[in-house]
Design a protein around this motif. Structure first.
Motif: not given
Length: 751
Positions: A352-354, A378-382, A618-627, A631-640
């Protein structure tokens, strides 16, 4: 956790090891942590469950294991439907024992004792239903004729089997939502649910062992099949909620509701009316729960989870990450590039991505922040890199196996076709992080911070199991035989490391595999519910007609619409479920448009995968934001943004089949080179950095246009794209246009 992994422990040759514990399994917040005695029982059951699959898939019998030749001992593999039923029932039983339905009580005083008592009372109808299913088996074995028209049989199935089963199932599910107990203890409602899972399996194995298998969906189908399917569906959805969240459950509920409201819906959504008995009698067959998704999870996925568990036992994950550090850590923005390499390697053994984010991100994300990346970046790259692990051959997050099952295309052909798209994805991520590092003036990591490459090369033999897997597949061995050989190789290779696998380690790996498999098995079963609805209602065919109508106006518009639907269906779901659902809805329509079968399924697969980094879910982005703490939504936008090439690459191989290895070697090589140039230009446009300097907005637009010209793959369009890029480079060097933003102050990093 990250600090533990970066402790800098030494091994015998004094090499600094940055990564430790990458192979350790993350513990979910709702997973029970048992005391020694109960743990031994659960661990034994998990190991037996995984070992059963390993034996069954390789055609071993209990007699082969024990040396005892008794007529009543079964020979494996079992009959296909029975094997899949046992496969799902075992995962349900283990899942309900291991994963709680609600939060844990802080202590014994916080436990809800009255709910526990009510749960034990529900054990009576659960055991009664299980016993009745076994009684039915005795009756049928004794020659009693069984069909859905006999009033006596209908009464027995409804009131002696179905009613107690549904009472116990629904009651225990509701009680499990309210019941709190200490983390080291199993609750009565969850034990009831485990028994209900076996009651469903016992009845279906009994009935499907007769001619009744062919009666599903007809008046001759015993009503017990429908009642067992209702209970089984509820059990699958409840465990899915516990291990994968509500997204897939809600989508399943919507699809199930669609079955019964479809006659009153407008347009292409309208479907013929169907009774609940007829629908559910077919749902728990090979057109639904026991269909392609469970077929894959019960064979290929479980086998490769066992393979991954054996690799984890020999600490291969730690080695992969350290190897990536030694290889890429010195480059500017080193930890980000390590994330790209490590996530690609870990993606080969992680489903899984997450999960990939958790495995590698707990190390790479803090290091990226340390050298100067913003926590959001950093979270978005991961997240983007870990998502790419799902499209990395040879395993591709198990998606390749589902694709082979659904399309009939040989697995080896799918794995070969995936090579260039994977190269393009990871090349794009690499360019994005490199340009970001260049803009911020980052450095690489120092030699004294990194593992030594010569020391890592001395342990390159840890790649042998994966090499054996790939070689066996391309030598013509079956996927099952190749996976078994690779698993055995992982155990043998471990003897060359400090983590030698003996009997105890092998049993531990099987236990780990049994536990790791629960989520993916129940998710595949839940996806089977959705696939069954699509198959039984014909909504997939009507969606194909809609796509054909759009294509009459514009084929590109139809492709964009298919992309949006695939992403929407995949949001919040693991890779395998996301692809299985999207493939059922979208892929047939693309094939009817005249798109080659492999291209259509790769198109869908890509967008199902990148749904893990697509806002808003965005499950993977949310997991990365937790680490990362961002912010989870900002991380998902950046990973996009960082993974933007993944939204372009499918259109590239749609227009140019050579990117899927369809063509001569010269065509494939030219397509690869021009596509890499295209993703380079696209990354430069997104990041505003081109060949050593910042680019103003109009040059970024021109870079994007040049990248799009490289997509089509024709000689003329490639020439235009290269010409535009050359003109932009000349303008930048000759006139030095002013960038939109001032240059960033160089970041000192960890010095």
């Amino acid at each position: 956790m990250a600090s533990d992994k970066m402790a800098g422990n030494k091994i015998a040759d004094d090499t600094l090891i940055l990564a430790e514990g990458v192979d350790e399994e993350p513990i979910e917040s709702n997973r029970r942590l048992f005391g020694p005695r109960l743990y031994l029982v659960v661990a034994t059951l998990a190991a037996i469950y995984a070992g059963f699959h390993l034996a069954a898939l390789n055609g071993l019998s209990i007699s082969d294991w024990t040396g005892i030749r008794l007529g009543f001992l079964p020979t494996l593999p079992m009959e296909t439907w029975n094997f899949r039923i046992v496969h799902v029932a075992g995962a349900l039983a283990l899942g309900f024992v291991l994963f709680a339905g609600t939060r844990f009580a802080d202590d014994a005083m916080g436990e809800t004792r009255m709910v526990e008592i009510a749960g034990w009372m529900l054990m009576i109808p659960a055991l009664f239903a299980f016993g009745v299913a076994l009684w039915f088996a005795r009756l049928i074995d004794g020659g009693v004729m069984w069909n859905g028209l006999d009033a006596t049989i209908k009464f027995r199935e409804t009131w002696l089997y179905g009613a107690p089963l549904l009472l116990a199932t629904i009651g225990a599910i509701v009680l499990s939502w309210m019941h709190k107990r200490e983390r080291a203890r199993v609750t009565a409602p969850d034990l009831v649910l485990a028994v209900c899972g076996f009651a469903v399996a016992a009845y279906l194995i009994t009935i499907y062992g007769t001619l009744m298998r062919n009666s599903t969906g007809t008046p001759f189908a015993p009503i017990g099949i429908s009642l067992a399917a209702v209970a089984g569906t509820l059990l699958i959805m409840e465990l899915t909620r516990r291990v994968a969240g509500m997204a897939l459950v809600m989508i399943s509920v919507i699809f199930l509701a669609y079955v019964f409201v479809a006659p009153w819906l407008p347009g292409f959504l309208e479907a013929p009316r169907v009774t609940w008995q007829r629908f559910f009698s077919q749902l728990y067959t090979d057109v639904g729960v026991l269909g392609p998704t469970t077929a894959v999870s019960s064979t290929y996925i479980i086998l490769f989870i066992i393979f991954a568990a054996f690799l984890q036992a020999s600490k291969v994950g730690d080695y992969f990450v350290n190897f990536a550090f030694a290889l890429a850590g010195r480059a500017r923005g080193g930890p980000a590039k390590v994330a790209v390499f490590a996530s690609g390697l870990m993606g080969m053994i992680n489903g899984t991505s997450a999960g990939n984010v958790v495995a590698t991100g707990s190390l790479t994300i803090p290091l990226m922040k340390k050298v100067g990346y913003h926590k959001k970046t950093a979270g978005a790259i991961e997240a983007a890199a870990s998502t790419g692990g799902q499209i990395m051959p040879p395993i591709m997050g198990a998606g390749a196996f589902i694709m082979a099952e659904v399309t009939g295309i040989p697995y080896t052909e799918i794995a070969i076709a995936a090579i260039i798209p994977a190269i393009l994805y990871f090349a794009s991520i690499y360019f994005m992080v490199d340009f970001e590092a260049a803009k911020l003036g980052m450095r690489g990591m120092r030699d004294d911070e990194l593992p030594k490459l010569p020391a890592m090369l001395k342990r390159v033999f840890l790649f042998i199991p994966i090499i054996i897997l790939i070689a066996a597949l391309f030598m013509g061995y079956s996927v099952i035989r190749a996976g078994t050989l690779a698993t055995a190789a992982a155990a043998v290779v471990s003897w060359l490391t400090p983590y030698r696998m003996g009997i105890r380690s092998i049993l531990k790996a099987l236990e780990l595999a049994g536990i790791m498999s629960i989520q993916i098995i129940v998710v595949c079963a839940c996806a089977g519910i959705i696939v069954g609805v699509i198959s039984l209602t014909g909504v997939g065919a009507r969606f194909s007609s809609l796509l054909l109508g759009l294509a009459e106006a514009s084929q590109l518009l139809a492709m964009v619409f298919a992309m949006l639907i695939a992403i929407l269906l995949g949001m919040g779901m693991p890779t395998t479920a996301a692809y299985a659902v999207a493939a059922s809805v979208v892929a047939p329509g693309l094939v009817q448009l005249g798109i080659p079968l492999l291209t259509a399924h790769f198109f869908v697969f890509y967008f199902a995968v990148v749904s893990a980094i697509t806002p808003p879910v965005a499950l993977a982005s949310y997991a990365a934001a937790g680490i990362s703490g961002a912010n989870a939504m900002e991380t998902s936008v950046a990973s996009f943004k960082i993974g933007i090439a993944a939204f372009i690459v499918p259109f590239m191989f749609f227009y140019n089949g050579a990117l899927l290895m369809d063509g001569t070697w010269l065509e494939i090589a030219r397509a690869l080179v021009t596509a890499v140039v295209g993703v380079f230009l696209l990354s430069a446009s997104v990041q505003g950095w081109f060949l050593g300097g910042r680019s103003p907005w109009y040059m970024r637009v021109l870079l994007a246009v040049a990248a799009l010209f490289m997509i089509e793959g024709g000689l003329v369009t490639d020439a235009i794209g290269v010409g535009l890029a050359a003109a932009i480079f000349f303008i930048q060097k000759a006139y030095r246009p002013r960038a939109d933003a001032p240059a960033a102050v160089p970041v000192r990093g960890a010095d």
